[in-house]
Design a protein around this motif. Structure first.
Motif, mmCIF file in Angstrom:
data_model
loop_
_atom_site.group_PDB
_atom_site.id
_atom_site.type_symbol
_atom_site.label_atom_id
_atom_site.label_comp_id
_atom_site.label_asym_id
_atom_site.label_seq_id
_atom_site.Cartn_x
_atom_site.Cartn_y
_atom_site.Cartn_z
ATOM 1 N N ASP A 70 0.830 -1.208 0.000
ATOM 2 C CA ASP A 70 0.000 0.000 0.000
ATOM 3 C C ASP A 70 0.862 1.255 0.000
ATOM 4 O O ASP A 70 0.528 2.251 -0.653
ATOM 5 N N LEU A 71 1.972 1.237 0.732
ATOM 6 C CA LEU A 71 2.842 2.409 0.778
ATOM 7 C C LEU A 71 3.395 2.733 -0.611
ATOM 8 O O LEU A 71 3.471 3.901 -1.001
ATOM 9 N N ALA A 72 3.792 1.711 -1.357
ATOM 10 C CA ALA A 72 4.350 1.949 -2.690
ATOM 11 C C ALA A 72 3.303 2.523 -3.636
ATOM 12 O O ALA A 72 3.557 3.518 -4.334
ATOM 13 N N PHE A 73 2.112 1.929 -3.655
ATOM 14 C CA PHE A 73 1.088 2.414 -4.582
ATOM 15 C C PHE A 73 0.534 3.764 -4.140
ATOM 16 O O PHE A 73 0.181 4.605 -4.988
ATOM 17 N N ASP A 74 0.464 4.001 -2.828
ATOM 18 C CA ASP A 74 0.024 5.312 -2.358
ATOM 19 C C ASP A 74 1.029 6.383 -2.770
ATOM 20 O O ASP A 74 0.648 7.510 -3.113
ATOM 21 N N LEU A 75 2.301 6.048 -2.755
ATOM 22 C CA LEU A 75 3.327 7.000 -3.174
ATOM 23 C C LEU A 75 3.116 7.422 -4.624
ATOM 24 O O LEU A 75 3.250 8.609 -4.974
ATOM 25 N N VAL A 76 2.757 6.474 -5.467
ATOM 26 C CA VAL A 76 2.487 6.795 -6.874
ATOM 27 C C VAL A 76 1.227 7.648 -7.004
ATOM 28 O O VAL A 76 1.240 8.725 -7.619
ATOM 29 N N GLY A 77 0.135 7.163 -6.418
ATOM 30 C CA GLY A 77 -1.138 7.852 -6.601
ATOM 31 C C GLY A 77 -1.183 9.215 -5.948
ATOM 32 O O GLY A 77 -1.802 10.152 -6.481
ATOM 33 N N ARG A 78 -0.537 9.360 -4.804
ATOM 34 C CA ARG A 78 -0.605 10.621 -4.055
ATOM 35 C C ARG A 78 0.391 11.660 -4.579
ATOM 36 O O ARG A 78 0.103 12.860 -4.587
ATOM 37 N N PHE A 79 1.565 11.207 -5.007
ATOM 38 C CA PHE A 79 2.635 12.151 -5.330
ATOM 39 C C PHE A 79 3.184 12.019 -6.747
ATOM 40 O O PHE A 79 4.140 12.716 -7.102
ATOM 41 N N GLY A 80 2.607 11.132 -7.552
ATOM 42 C CA GLY A 80 3.156 10.908 -8.885
ATOM 43 C C GLY A 80 3.190 12.148 -9.745
ATOM 44 O O GLY A 80 4.099 12.308 -10.577
ATOM 45 N N ALA A 81 2.242 13.055 -9.566
ATOM 46 C CA ALA A 81 2.203 14.266 -10.387
ATOM 47 C C ALA A 81 3.349 15.213 -10.077
ATOM 48 O O ALA A 81 3.640 16.124 -10.868
ATOM 49 N N HIS A 82 4.029 15.033 -8.947
ATOM 50 C CA HIS A 82 5.133 15.911 -8.553
ATOM 51 C C HIS A 82 6.452 15.514 -9.219
ATOM 52 O O HIS A 82 7.440 16.246 -9.083
ATOM 53 N N PHE A 83 6.473 14.368 -9.892
ATOM 54 C CA PHE A 83 7.731 13.813 -10.391
ATOM 55 C C PHE A 83 7.569 13.379 -11.839
ATOM 56 O O PHE A 83 6.457 13.243 -12.343
ATOM 57 N N PRO A 84 8.687 13.115 -12.532
ATOM 58 C CA PRO A 84 8.599 12.558 -13.883
ATOM 59 C C PRO A 84 7.964 11.163 -13.877
ATOM 60 O O PRO A 84 7.850 10.513 -12.835
ATOM 61 N N ARG A 85 7.612 10.720 -15.068
ATOM 62 C CA ARG A 85 6.957 9.423 -15.205
ATOM 63 C C ARG A 85 7.812 8.282 -14.629
ATOM 64 O O ARG A 85 7.270 7.291 -14.118
#
Length: 242
Positions: A70-85
């Motif tokens: 959950d921590l890994a996928f939450d990191l993507v969903g919550r903060f993915g827009a702040h970083f490159p693909r």
């Protein structure tokens, strides 16, 4: 666990859009078991000297891996827009590997006559996620660079316990997990450091400030300096706060 691996595969194959227009839930869905207790109410496990103790220890490790998904996928969903693909590429892969780790430990529990959910567990890892839900650098500083790095410190000792008990199967599983976790910590260090450099901040100084703000209890030795260094988490980060 199949859902996690399917999501990572769909991302890798281009079946998911790089779009972050859905708010992440405050908490992930959880099964009815294990019962989640505050850390200070958890029963003592001992050091794994008996089969029952080893099963309890494997269960605790399985729970860590379960929450790590959950921590890994939450990191993507919550903060993915702040970083490159590539940030999403890394953490989707981490999520799939955490699911694999959980599956290995869960299978081992069944081989020993137990199952995930047979023992209580604590929710301290997700509490760390809640405390860093608004700041991607704080999340990277605490989850991969403190909590997962702690796994690098203690896993060799845990492997030695299972080796001493002649539980070669579990020791091999933990050895495989250790190698993967070095890469997971490395991903945290890499993205944290890149973001700090873009801001003109020193990664080590910024990390120490975030740890002081968001992590209670302080960092405690012993440290696996070689594994940490392999992940890029060198002593200029943690040497002054230990």
């Amino acid at each position: 666990m199949k859902a996690a691996r399917n999501a990572a595969r769909d991302w890798r194959l281009g079946r998911l859009d790089w779009r972050f227009d859905v708010a992440m839930p405050n908490r992930p869905a959880r099964p009815e078991r294990p019962q989640l207790l505050p850390p200070n109410r958890m029963p003592r496990r001992g050091k794994g000297g008996t089969e029952a103790g080893r099963i309890a220890l494997i269960h605790a490790l399985a729970h860590i891996e379960f929450v790590a998904i959950d921590l890994a996928f939450d990191l993507v969903g919550r903060f993915g827009a702040h970083f490159p693909r590539a940030f999403a590429d890394d953490w989707m892969r981490v999520g799939a590997e955490e699911a694999m780790h959980f599956a290995l430990l869960d299978r081992r529990l069944h081989q020993l006559g137990s199952y995930y959910g047979a023992h209580p567990a604590h929710d301290g890892l997700w509490e760390a996620a809640e405390q860093t839900a608004l700041d991607p650098l704080a999340r990277l500083a605490i989850v991969p660079m403190v909590l997962e790095a702690r796994g690098l410190d203690i896993t060799p000792q845990t492997i030695a316990r299972f080796d001493a008990a002649r539980d070669v199967t579990t020791a091999r599983i933990l050895g495989r997990i250790l190698g993967d976790e070095i890469r997971h910590v490395a991903a945290g260090v890499r993205w944290f450091s890149q973001a700090c450099v873009i801001r003109g901040d020193s990664p080590a100084i910024a990390w120490r400030a975030l740890v002081a703000t968001h992590f209670r209890g302080g960092l405690k030795p012993p440290f696996n300096d070689s594994a940490r260094a392999a992940a890029g988490l060198t002593m200029d980060f943690y040497g002054e706060v230990a």
